[in-house]
Motif scaffolding. Sequence first.
Motif, PDB file in Angstrom:
ATOM      1  N   THR A  78      77.465  50.089  29.293  1.00  0.00           N
ATOM      2  CA  THR A  78      78.732  49.717  27.978  1.00  0.00           C
ATOM      3  C   THR A  78      79.099  48.756  27.086  1.00  0.00           C
ATOM      4  O   THR A  78      77.727  47.682  27.356  1.00  0.00           O
ATOM      5  CB  THR A  78      79.588  48.942  29.015  1.00  0.00           C
ATOM      6  N   ASP A  79      79.606  49.406  26.246  1.00  0.00           N
ATOM      7  CA  ASP A  79      79.654  48.686  25.211  1.00  0.00           C
ATOM      8  C   ASP A  79      80.253  47.133  25.543  1.00  0.00           C
ATOM      9  O   ASP A  79      80.283  45.397  24.858  1.00  0.00           O
ATOM     10  CB  ASP A  79      80.780  48.403  23.266  1.00  0.00           C
ATOM     11  N   ASP A  80      81.300  47.044  26.061  1.00  0.00           N
ATOM     12  CA  ASP A  80      82.112  45.695  26.455  1.00  0.00           C
ATOM     13  C   ASP A  80      82.346  45.668  28.115  1.00  0.00           C
ATOM     14  O   ASP A  80      83.199  46.560  28.733  1.00  0.00           O
ATOM     15  CB  ASP A  80      83.791  45.710  25.801  1.00  0.00           C
ATOM     16  N   ALA A  81      81.945  46.039  28.890  1.00  0.00           N
ATOM     17  CA  ALA A  81      81.985  44.650  30.472  1.00  0.00           C
ATOM     18  C   ALA A  81      83.382  45.081  30.805  1.00  0.00           C
ATOM     19  O   ALA A  81      83.928  45.278  31.551  1.00  0.00           O
ATOM     20  CB  ALA A  81      81.266  43.912  31.050  1.00  0.00           C
ATOM     21  N   TRP A  82      84.201  43.961  29.890  1.00  0.00           N
ATOM     22  CA  TRP A  82      85.780  43.856  30.201  1.00  0.00           C
ATOM     23  C   TRP A  82      86.893  44.963  30.844  1.00  0.00           C
ATOM     24  O   TRP A  82      87.162  44.845  31.476  1.00  0.00           O
ATOM     25  CB  TRP A  82      86.176  42.278  29.541  1.00  0.00           C
ATOM     26  N   PRO A  86      90.207  38.316  40.516  1.00  0.00           N
ATOM     27  CA  PRO A  86      89.233  37.266  41.343  1.00  0.00           C
ATOM     28  C   PRO A  86      89.761  36.462  42.822  1.00  0.00           C
ATOM     29  O   PRO A  86      90.668  36.067  42.686  1.00  0.00           O
ATOM     30  CB  PRO A  86      88.663  36.048  40.190  1.00  0.00           C
ATOM     31  N   SER A  87      89.094  37.002  43.442  1.00  0.00           N
ATOM     32  CA  SER A  87      89.184  36.513  45.272  1.00  0.00           C
ATOM     33  C   SER A  87      87.455  36.702  46.176  1.00  0.00           C
ATOM     34  O   SER A  87      87.308  37.658  46.708  1.00  0.00           O
ATOM     35  CB  SER A  87      89.898  37.382  45.688  1.00  0.00           C
ATOM     36  N   PRO A  88      86.871  35.850  46.171  1.00  0.00           N
ATOM     37  CA  PRO A  88      86.697  34.216  45.132  1.00  0.00           C
ATOM     38  C   PRO A  88      86.012  34.719  43.936  1.00  0.00           C
ATOM     39  O   PRO A  88      85.133  35.771  44.246  1.00  0.00           O
ATOM     40  CB  PRO A  88      85.799  33.345  46.405  1.00  0.00           C
ATOM     41  N   GLY A  89      86.018  33.766  43.495  1.00  0.00           N
ATOM     42  CA  GLY A  89      85.569  34.346  41.521  1.00  0.00           C
ATOM     43  C   GLY A  89      86.097  33.384  40.884  1.00  0.00           C
ATOM     44  O   GLY A  89      87.041  32.317  40.509  1.00  0.00           O
ATOM     45  N   THR A  90      85.464  33.417  39.375  1.00  0.00           N
ATOM     46  CA  THR A  90      86.171  32.328  37.947  1.00  0.00           C
ATOM     47  C   THR A  90      86.773  33.731  36.829  1.00  0.00           C
ATOM     48  O   THR A  90      86.028  34.369  36.692  1.00  0.00           O
ATOM     49  CB  THR A  90      84.990  31.626  37.474  1.00  0.00           C
ATOM     50  N   HIS A  91      87.539  33.564  36.103  1.00  0.00           N
ATOM     51  CA  HIS A  91      88.023  33.842  35.690  1.00  0.00           C
ATOM     52  C   HIS A  91      88.744  32.987  34.220  1.00  0.00           C
ATOM     53  O   HIS A  91      89.623  32.569  34.534  1.00  0.00           O
ATOM     54  CB  HIS A  91      89.254  35.082  35.193  1.00  0.00           C
ATOM     55  N   VAL A  92      88.117  33.520  32.886  1.00  0.00           N
ATOM     56  CA  VAL A  92      88.134  32.333  31.893  1.00  0.00           C
ATOM     57  C   VAL A  92      88.739  33.740  30.893  1.00  0.00           C
ATOM     58  O   VAL A  92      87.650  33.875  30.290  1.00  0.00           O
ATOM     59  CB  VAL A  92      87.846  31.420  31.457  1.00  0.00           C
ATOM     60  N   ARG A  93      89.400  34.137  30.478  1.00  0.00           N
ATOM     61  CA  ARG A  93      89.878  35.622  29.278  1.00  0.00           C
ATOM     62  C   ARG A  93      89.176  35.644  28.367  1.00  0.00           C
ATOM     63  O   ARG A  93      88.819  34.376  27.741  1.00  0.00           O
ATOM     64  CB  ARG A  93      91.282  35.790  29.610  1.00  0.00           C
ATOM     65  N   GLY A  94      87.945  36.445  28.381  1.00  0.00           N
ATOM     66  CA  GLY A  94      87.451  36.298  27.035  1.00  0.00           C
ATOM     67  C   GLY A  94      85.635  36.000  27.064  1.00  0.00           C
ATOM     68  O   GLY A  94      85.516  35.703  26.658  1.00  0.00           O
ATOM     69  N   ILE A  95      85.511  34.602  28.064  1.00  0.00           N
ATOM     70  CA  ILE A  95      84.195  34.007  28.142  1.00  0.00           C
ATOM     71  C   ILE A  95      83.458  33.958  29.530  1.00  0.00           C
ATOM     72  O   ILE A  95      82.489  34.291  29.128  1.00  0.00           O
ATOM     73  CB  ILE A  95      85.218  31.900  28.558  1.00  0.00           C
ATOM     74  N   ALA A  96      84.325  34.366  30.757  1.00  0.00           N
ATOM     75  CA  ALA A  96      83.756  34.018  31.755  1.00  0.00           C
ATOM     76  C   ALA A  96      84.422  35.024  32.555  1.00  0.00           C
ATOM     77  O   ALA A  96      85.178  34.514  32.841  1.00  0.00           O
ATOM     78  CB  ALA A  96      82.972  32.936  32.241  1.00  0.00           C
ATOM     79  N   ALA A  97      83.702  35.743  33.744  1.00  0.00           N
ATOM     80  CA  ALA A  97      84.206  36.276  34.837  1.00  0.00           C
ATOM     81  C   ALA A  97      83.340  36.644  35.679  1.00  0.00           C
ATOM     82  O   ALA A  97      82.307  37.292  35.491  1.00  0.00           O
ATOM     83  CB  ALA A  97      84.850  37.571  34.576  1.00  0.00           C
ATOM     84  N   MET A  98      82.994  35.905  36.804  1.00  0.00           N
ATOM     85  CA  MET A  98      82.018  36.404  37.785  1.00  0.00           C
ATOM     86  C   MET A  98      82.408  35.928  38.994  1.00  0.00           C
ATOM     87  O   MET A  98      84.156  35.275  39.290  1.00  0.00           O
ATOM     88  CB  MET A  98      81.394  35.276  37.826  1.00  0.00           C
ATOM     89  N   GLY A 116      89.184  49.299  45.375  1.00  0.00           N
ATOM     90  CA  GLY A 116      87.312  48.054  46.717  1.00  0.00           C
ATOM     91  C   GLY A 116      87.079  46.915  46.359  1.00  0.00           C
ATOM     92  O   GLY A 116      87.584  46.648  44.727  1.00  0.00           O
ATOM     93  N   ASP A 117      86.573  46.622  46.023  1.00  0.00           N
ATOM     94  CA  ASP A 117      85.784  44.762  45.920  1.00  0.00           C
ATOM     95  C   ASP A 117      84.795  45.669  44.679  1.00  0.00           C
ATOM     96  O   ASP A 117      83.520  45.647  44.648  1.00  0.00           O
ATOM     97  CB  ASP A 117      85.146  44.690  47.205  1.00  0.00           C
ATOM     98  N   ASP A 118      84.497  44.618  43.416  1.00  0.00           N
ATOM     99  CA  ASP A 118      83.332  44.760  42.794  1.00  0.00           C
ATOM    100  C   ASP A 118      82.553  43.696  42.636  1.00  0.00           C
ATOM    101  O   ASP A 118      83.542  42.639  42.932  1.00  0.00           O
ATOM    102  CB  ASP A 118      83.939  44.710  41.433  1.00  0.00           C
ATOM    103  N   PHE A 119      81.945  42.988  42.430  1.00  0.00           N
ATOM    104  CA  PHE A 119      81.222  42.014  42.067  1.00  0.00           C
ATOM    105  C   PHE A 119      80.778  42.208  40.150  1.00  0.00           C
ATOM    106  O   PHE A 119      80.323  43.307  39.568  1.00  0.00           O
ATOM    107  CB  PHE A 119      79.856  42.195  42.746  1.00  0.00           C
ATOM    108  N   ALA A 120      80.963  40.887  39.508  1.00  0.00           N
ATOM    109  CA  ALA A 120      81.389  40.388  38.336  1.00  0.00           C
ATOM    110  C   ALA A 120      80.189  39.882  37.525  1.00  0.00           C
ATOM    111  O   ALA A 120      81.105  38.612  38.677  1.00  0.00           O
ATOM    112  CB  ALA A 120      82.693  41.097  37.793  1.00  0.00           C
ATOM    113  N   VAL A 121      80.081  39.470  36.803  1.00  0.00           N
ATOM    114  CA  VAL A 121      79.264  38.958  35.975  1.00  0.00           C
ATOM    115  C   VAL A 121      79.102  38.840  34.861  1.00  0.00           C
ATOM    116  O   VAL A 121      78.157  39.816  34.162  1.00  0.00           O
ATOM    117  CB  VAL A 121      77.412  38.204  36.333  1.00  0.00           C
ATOM    118  N   ILE A 122      80.172  38.330  34.014  1.00  0.00           N
ATOM    119  CA  ILE A 122      80.705  39.228  32.900  1.00  0.00           C
ATOM    120  C   ILE A 122      80.814  37.727  31.997  1.00  0.00           C
ATOM    121  O   ILE A 122      81.244  36.595  32.208  1.00  0.00           O
ATOM    122  CB  ILE A 122      82.156  39.484  32.674  1.00  0.00           C
ATOM    123  N   ARG A 123      80.133  37.637  30.732  1.00  0.00           N
ATOM    124  CA  ARG A 123      80.297  36.600  29.942  1.00  0.00           C
ATOM    125  C   ARG A 123      80.496  37.201  28.622  1.00  0.00           C
ATOM    126  O   ARG A 123      79.436  38.039  27.993  1.00  0.00           O
ATOM    127  CB  ARG A 123      78.237  35.457  29.457  1.00  0.00           C
TER     128      ARG A 123
END
Length: 152
Positions: free
Chosen positions: A42-46, A53-65, A73-80
Motif C-alpha cells: 500500500t502507498d498509504d497505510a493510514w 486503538p485499545s491499547p495503543g497510541t494514535h497521533v493523527r498523521g504522525i504515528a499509530a501503534m 476484528g483486531d488489527d495490529f498496526a505500526v504506522i509512521r
Amino acid sequence: MVTLLLDSTRLEVVLSGTERLLSFRKGNVVIERPAISKVQLTDDAWTWLRGVPSPGTHVRGIAAMGTWRSAGGDDFAVIRRHRAGVVIDLEGHPEFQRIVITTRHGLALVQALRLDVADEAEAADVTEIAAKATRKPRQKRPASAPVPAAGV
C-alpha cells in the motif's frame, strides 16, 4: 522501523523499544506462515486502519501503534507518517486478523514469502532472503586480447 524476520514456519515482526512502548506490547508479533492468507502493498497505510486503538497510541498523521479493535476484528498496526507499507491478512491467528505496518521492505517481504525457505535453519531478515533469491551468479568476462602498442 520494524524488522521483519522470516523462516520456514513463521514471520516475526520485531519491535524496537520505542515501538513496544507506544504499542503497549511486551513482545514481538509472531505469525505462523499458514495463518497468512494475503499480503498487499500500500502507498498509504493510514487508509487501512479500522476501529480504535485499545491499547495503543494514535497521533493523527504522525504515528499509530498497537492493537486496533473493530467490529471486523483486531488489527495490529505500526504506522509512521504517510509512508508505503504492507497489509498482512491473517486467518486463524489467535490475536489478530490483520497486520498493518509501514516499511520500505514490503516488496522484499512479498518476494520472501513466495520462496520456500526450508533450508534456512534460523530466522533471517526478509531483505536478506529476497536478496539471495534475486542474485544471479556472476559470469566471468572473456579475456580481452592484448592491445598492440602504438607505433610498433
